[in-house]
Design a protein around this motif. Structure first.
Motif, PDB file in Angstrom:
ATOM      1  N   THR A  98       0.838  -1.193   0.000  1.00 13.44           N
ATOM      2  CA  THR A  98       0.000   0.000   0.000  1.00 13.44           C
ATOM      3  C   THR A  98       0.872   1.241   0.000  1.00 13.44           C
ATOM      4  O   THR A  98       1.966   1.253   0.587  1.00 13.44           O
ATOM      5  CB  THR A  98      -0.928   0.033   1.226  1.00 13.44           C
ATOM      6  OG1 THR A  98      -1.601   1.306   1.284  1.00 13.44           O
ATOM      7  CG2 THR A  98      -0.163  -0.156   2.524  1.00 13.44           C
ATOM      8  N   ARG A 110       0.141  -0.201   8.530  1.00 12.59           N
ATOM      9  CA  ARG A 110       1.260   0.115   7.640  1.00 12.59           C
ATOM     10  C   ARG A 110       2.584  -0.371   8.216  1.00 12.59           C
ATOM     11  O   ARG A 110       3.466  -0.800   7.468  1.00 12.59           O
ATOM     12  CB  ARG A 110       1.329   1.618   7.378  1.00 12.59           C
ATOM     13  CG  ARG A 110       0.543   2.023   6.155  1.00 12.59           C
ATOM     14  CD  ARG A 110      -0.859   2.377   6.492  1.00 12.59           C
ATOM     15  NE  ARG A 110      -0.925   3.577   7.313  1.00 12.59           N
ATOM     16  CZ  ARG A 110      -2.035   4.067   7.832  1.00 12.59           C
ATOM     17  NH1 ARG A 110      -3.180   3.465   7.627  1.00 12.59           N
ATOM     18  NH2 ARG A 110      -2.032   5.148   8.573  1.00 12.59           N
ATOM     19  N   ARG A 131       2.631  -0.705  -4.677  1.00  6.80           N
ATOM     20  CA  ARG A 131       2.044   0.152  -3.640  1.00  6.80           C
ATOM     21  C   ARG A 131       0.974   1.045  -4.262  1.00  6.80           C
ATOM     22  O   ARG A 131       1.238   2.191  -4.636  1.00  6.80           O
ATOM     23  CB  ARG A 131       3.118   1.013  -2.991  1.00  6.80           C
ATOM     24  CG  ARG A 131       4.147   0.242  -2.172  1.00  6.80           C
ATOM     25  CD  ARG A 131       5.238   1.180  -1.696  1.00  6.80           C
ATOM     26  NE  ARG A 131       6.220   0.524  -0.834  1.00  6.80           N
ATOM     27  CZ  ARG A 131       7.394   1.061  -0.505  1.00  6.80           C
ATOM     28  NH1 ARG A 131       7.715   2.275  -0.968  1.00  6.80           N
ATOM     29  NH2 ARG A 131       8.236   0.410   0.267  1.00  6.80           N
TER      30      ARG A 131
END
Length: 279
Positions: A98, A110, A131
């Motif tokens: 991501t 994250r 990402r």
């Protein structure tokens, strides 16, 4: 043979098709039974239980790893999925990460994803990391209200980010799985332009051929709706991005163009291809 996890989703379906059309044998993996791609097979497995992947990984040369909610499951150990791939002799792994690992690196999800990226780099196989930012397919949240009331209800109506078409993510993933050129690459994937929820509603209206009203929700209203399908912390994280995107989250990345040799698809293209969901 190439293994695709999340094979029934918005990225997995076009990815399995692209690989099959490229002449690859594909093993499609999902939690529930599904139709196998052309020339391939389907295996039911739960990534929250990495050992369940062993039948899928037998004889595989490459793996597309999409963890989705499995990363957040209680007791999940996503690094063990990579361990199973290494033990099974997989020589290349493409990980769907991501953009948040660089734009908002301190949130718990994250941090976990960054750790998984690091695990992959150190694990031995060739690798590439994708990402993406926000997905165009998140607009499917509005499908029912558009079908029944011709209304899009969303917060932050005039705040935009360059959302990406999942089909473009799939095309980049296919390139990374098939071409040595992308070994060790990290690609940030966005659409071609910043687009707001209000502009998305206009694109959906054009696709369906009738007016669609935009109704702006408060942050609290949006969180209450989102919390029905995701943890409250993740809803807050998402709303932070939607309401106050950083310059990095508003940046249009050149990476789709770099990999595919064409511009990323705009949201209007996604809406036109998926118009049946809104009619």
């Amino acid at each position: 043979m190439i293994v695709v996890t999340g094979a029934t989703g918005n990225i997995g379906q076009p990815l399995t098709r692209a690989l099959a059309e490229a002449g690859q044998q594909v093993t499609a993996v999902s939690r529930h039974a599904a139709e196998a791609p052309n020339g391939g097979r389907h295996v039911v497995a739960d990534l929250a239980e990495p050992a369940s992947l062993k039948p899928a990984l037998a004889g595989a040369k490459a793996l597309f790893l999409l963890l989705s909610g499995d990363l957040h499951a209680a007791g999940a150990s996503p690094a063990d999925v990579i361990g199973e791939a290494v033990a099974g002799g997989v020589r290349r792994v493409v990980l769907l990460s991501t953009l948040g690992v660089v734009t908002r690196p301190f949130g718990p999800t994250r941090i976990a994803m960054r750790a998984l990226e690091d695990t992959l780099r150190d694990s031995g196989p060739e690798w590439a990391v994708l990402r993406p930012g926000g997905f165009a397919s998140n607009a499917l949240w509005w499908a029912e209200s558009v079908r029944t009331r011709r209304v899009v209800a969303a917060p932050f109506g005039d705040v935009g980010v360059p959302i990406v078409d999942p089909a473009d993510i799939a095309s980049v993933a296919a390139a990374c799985l098939l071409d040595d050129l992308h070994t060790g690459a990290v690609y940030e994937l966005t659409g071609p332009e910043v687009i707001t929820p209000r502009q998305q509603a206009e694109a959906i209206a054009t696709a369906v051929g009738s007016p669609v009203t935009f109704h702006e929700l408060t942050r609290d209203e949006a969180k209450a709706a989102m919390a029905q399908s995701m943890p409250a912390e993740l809803a807050d994280d998402t709303l932070d991005i939607l309401g106050s995107p950083t310059p990095a989250e508003r940046r249009v990345s050149p990476d789709v163009q770099r990999v595919l040799g064409r511009a990323p698809r705009p949201f209007a293209d996604w809406a036109a291809r998926n118009v049946a969901a809104f009619r």
